[in-house]
Design a protein around this motif. Structure first.
Motif, short mmCIF file in Angstrom:
data_model
loop_
_atom_site.label_atom_id
_atom_site.label_comp_id
_atom_site.label_asym_id
_atom_site.label_seq_id
_atom_site.Cartn_x
_atom_site.Cartn_y
_atom_site.Cartn_z
N ALA A 55 -34.34 -71.25 32.80
CA ALA A 55 -33.92 -70.49 33.97
C ALA A 55 -33.43 -71.50 35.00
O ALA A 55 -34.14 -72.46 35.32
CB ALA A 55 -35.06 -69.65 34.52
N ARG A 106 -31.33 -72.16 38.87
CA ARG A 106 -30.99 -71.51 40.14
C ARG A 106 -29.48 -71.37 40.26
O ARG A 106 -28.72 -72.31 39.99
CB ARG A 106 -31.58 -72.27 41.32
N ARG A 140 -29.62 -62.49 34.22
CA ARG A 140 -29.63 -62.94 35.60
C ARG A 140 -30.60 -62.06 36.38
O ARG A 140 -30.61 -60.85 36.20
CB ARG A 140 -28.21 -62.82 36.16
N ARG A 141 -31.38 -62.68 37.23
CA ARG A 141 -32.27 -61.95 38.15
C ARG A 141 -31.72 -62.16 39.56
O ARG A 141 -31.95 -63.22 40.16
CB ARG A 141 -33.70 -62.47 38.04
N LEU A 171 -34.79 -66.02 44.00
CA LEU A 171 -35.20 -67.36 44.41
C LEU A 171 -34.86 -67.56 45.89
O LEU A 171 -33.71 -67.45 46.28
CB LEU A 171 -34.51 -68.42 43.56
N ARG A 173 -31.08 -66.86 46.08
CA ARG A 173 -30.17 -67.14 44.96
C ARG A 173 -30.63 -66.42 43.71
O ARG A 173 -31.79 -66.07 43.55
CB ARG A 173 -30.13 -68.64 44.69
N ASP A 174 -29.69 -66.27 42.79
CA ASP A 174 -30.01 -65.68 41.49
C ASP A 174 -30.77 -66.69 40.64
O ASP A 174 -30.56 -67.91 40.75
CB ASP A 174 -28.73 -65.31 40.73
N GLU A 175 -31.62 -66.18 39.78
CA GLU A 175 -32.20 -66.98 38.71
C GLU A 175 -31.36 -66.67 37.47
O GLU A 175 -31.24 -65.52 37.07
CB GLU A 175 -33.66 -66.60 38.47
#
Length: 126
Positions: free
Chosen positions: A82, A84, A103-104, A108, A116-118
């Motif tokens: 994973a 950032r 994508r999460r 973050l 930000r996306d993980e």
């Protein structure tokens, strides 16, 4: 450049990259499915290089070493990690053969207003 230095045995593995006796990069992972089931994959959970030394191939060499250990010594078929989003890491790992698998969004937080996306990525086959 430098040389790869030590790694542990399953279920965890890690290593560093040294140059002139100074650690300039580090990586660590965890093998999934250890125990009675055969492990097919590992998750790289911490990979970094010294910021002032980036752009010199250390990160790529470190990830090549992680890939080699996973394939040749641990007999794995896949690696996952994973990263950032918004830091150029998707492009870095993409050049090394990694592909985004999910994508999460916005999970973050690096500071006020800096969410930000993980980015979930995988490398297969090794």
């Amino acid at each position: 450049m430098g040389e790869g230095v030590g790694h542990g045995a399953a279920p965890g593995c890690g290593g560093g990259w040294a140059d002139a006796g100074r650690v300039v990069g580090h990586g660590a992972g965890r093998v999934a499915g250890a125990g009675r089931r055969a492990a097919l994959l590992a998750r790289c959970h911490h990979v970094q290089t010294r910021p002032e030394l980036r752009g010199r191939g250390i990160g790529g060499a470190l990830m090549g070493y992680v890939r080699q250990v996973a394939r040749e010594e641990l007999g794995l078929e896949q690696l996952h990690l994973a990263a950032r989003g918004g830091a150029g890491l998707e492009e870095f790992y993409g050049r090394l053969g990694w592909r985004e698998s999910g994508r999460r969004p916005g999970v973050l937080r690096f500071g006020p207003g800096d969410d930000r996306d993980e980015v979930l990525m995988h490398l297969a086959p090794l």
